[in-house]
Write an enzyme that holds these catalytic residues in place. Structure first.
Site, PDB file in Angstrom:
ATOM      1  N   GLU A 166      -0.481  -9.274  -0.184  1.00  0.00           N
ATOM      2  CA  GLU A 166      -1.911  -9.526   0.060  1.00  0.00           C
ATOM      3  C   GLU A 166      -2.697  -9.623  -1.240  1.00  0.00           C
ATOM      4  O   GLU A 166      -3.652 -10.389  -1.347  1.00  0.00           O
ATOM      5  CB  GLU A 166      -2.468  -8.410   0.960  1.00  0.00           C
ATOM      6  CG  GLU A 166      -1.873  -8.494   2.363  1.00  0.00           C
ATOM      7  CD  GLU A 166      -2.131  -7.250   3.197  1.00  0.00           C
ATOM      8  OE1 GLU A 166      -1.654  -6.156   2.804  1.00  0.00           O
ATOM      9  OE2 GLU A 166      -2.817  -7.352   4.217  1.00  0.00           O
ATOM     10  N   GLU A 199       4.366  -4.748   7.662  1.00  0.00           N
ATOM     11  CA  GLU A 199       3.559  -3.691   8.272  1.00  0.00           C
ATOM     12  C   GLU A 199       3.982  -3.336   9.696  1.00  0.00           C
ATOM     13  O   GLU A 199       3.986  -2.166  10.068  1.00  0.00           O
ATOM     14  CB  GLU A 199       2.071  -4.072   8.241  1.00  0.00           C
ATOM     15  CG  GLU A 199       1.438  -3.996   6.857  1.00  0.00           C
ATOM     16  CD  GLU A 199       1.606  -5.266   6.030  1.00  0.00           C
ATOM     17  OE1 GLU A 199       2.376  -6.158   6.444  1.00  0.00           O
ATOM     18  OE2 GLU A 199       0.965  -5.360   4.973  1.00  0.00           O
ATOM     19  N   GLY A 221       0.712  -4.913   1.060  1.00  0.00           N
ATOM     20  CA  GLY A 221      -0.467  -5.023   0.196  1.00  0.00           C
ATOM     21  C   GLY A 221      -0.192  -5.767  -1.104  1.00  0.00           C
ATOM     22  O   GLY A 221      -1.106  -6.355  -1.689  1.00  0.00           O
ATOM     23  N   ALA A 242       0.866  -1.171   0.000  1.00  0.00           N
ATOM     24  CA  ALA A 242       0.000   0.000   0.000  1.00  0.00           C
ATOM     25  C   ALA A 242       0.909   1.229   0.000  1.00  0.00           C
ATOM     26  O   ALA A 242       2.057   1.161   0.442  1.00  0.00           O
ATOM     27  CB  ALA A 242      -0.894  -0.017   1.231  1.00  0.00           C
TER      28      ALA A 242
END
Ligand code: CAA
Length: 258
Positions: free
Chosen positions: A111, A131, A108, A63
């Site tokens: 993910e 993270e 992300g 992200a």
């Protein structure tokens, strides 16, 4: 679209995240464009979707940290929800989705790969859920899909330590199905897509649905999920033709998706 490219190859389509200046990091615009691109897919024509990243370095480096840095809790909740919605849409697409992981798949990005049905990596792929090193948890499903895929013990180690692992270790953990030299990655994914697409599309979709819907259920309920999908394949033209071909000692197909 600014950050998503789409290419069709026979029965497969390739969606490429192309934001190379930020190693394909997933900002809100990328997430929205991914959603729109998914909505635009025509499943009468596409039997397998491949998702990859542009360039030689990254599948997606996570992200967008620049965007997240100043988010309030409320904004972070909305950002996480939206990412999760779009990834869940990808995960529950009627057709199989292959992640062609061509480099960094961090946060992300990892993910995103986890939301796909099958992950194939290039030799330079690197995976991590970093993270906690940024003061947050995974936010696009990593705490849920990673333990389901590789088991809670190893997933917790990766999620707690933020460690990076290379393609070979990802393979040994079952995080990816296969590893190929970078220049072969897409052609190998297309070959796999072709193999899937050569089978009866209604049956392949029903198999995906049975697995996805049954996997979290107690076994007595789970086999009922399969029973519904199994029965649904009967009386289709492809089922009748394929079984007749077997009985008549002919090769089945080509399948018509009917
Ligand atoms: N967000 C925003 N920008 C990113 C980014 C990210 N996740 N990852 C890389 N970039 C940008 C860099 O800022 C840099 O931009 P500038 O050229 O403008 O400075 C550009 O991409 C190239 O990156 P680097 O110069 O850092 O390239 P490198 O080869 O030295 O390192 C890397 C590559 C190891 C992937 C490093 O960029 C990195 O560690 N990136 C962050 C990875 C990360 O922590 N991801 C998790 C994010 S949190 C998350 O994803 C939350 C969630 O679950 C939803």
């Amino acid at each position: 679209m600014e950050y998503i490219r789409f290419e069709k190859h026979d029965f497969a389509a390739v969606l490429t995240i192309d934001r190379q200046q930020a190693l394909n990091a997933l900002n809100s615009q990328v997430i929205e464009e991914l959603d729109k691109a998914i909505d635009g897919l025509n499943f009468d024509e596409i039997r397998v979707l491949i998702v990859t990243g542009a360039g030689e370095k990254a599948f997606a480096a996570g992200a967008d940290i620049g965007e997240m840095a100043s988010m309030t809790r409320e904004e972070a909740r909305a950002f996480g929800r939206r990412g999760n919605e779009v990834f869940r849409k990808l995960e529950t697409l009627p057709v199989p989705v292959i992640a062609a992981v061509n480099g960094y798949a961090l946060g992300g990005g990892c993910e995103l790969a986890l939301a796909c049905d099958i992950r194939i990596a290039s030799e330079n792929a690197v995976f991590a859920q970093p993270e906690v090193s940024l003061g947050i948890t995974a936010g696009f499903g990593g705490t849920q899909r990673l333990p389901r895929l590789i088991g809670p013990g190893k997933a917790k180690e990766l999620l707690y330590t933020a460690s990076r692992i290379k393609a070979g270790e990802a393979l040994s953990l079952g995080l990816v199905n296969a590893v190929y030299p970078r220049e072969e990655l897409l052609s190998q994914c297309l070959k796999l897509a072709e193999k899937i697409a050569a089978n009866a599309p209604i049956a392949v979709r029903a198999t995906k649905k049975a697995i996805n819907e049954g996997i979290g259920k107690e076994m007595n309920l789970a086999i009922e999920v399969e029973a519904v999908q199994f029965a649904g394949c009967f009386e289709t033209r492809d089922q009748l033709n394929a079984m007749t071909a077997f009985i008549e000692k002919r090769k089945a197909g080509p399948f018509m998706n009917k």
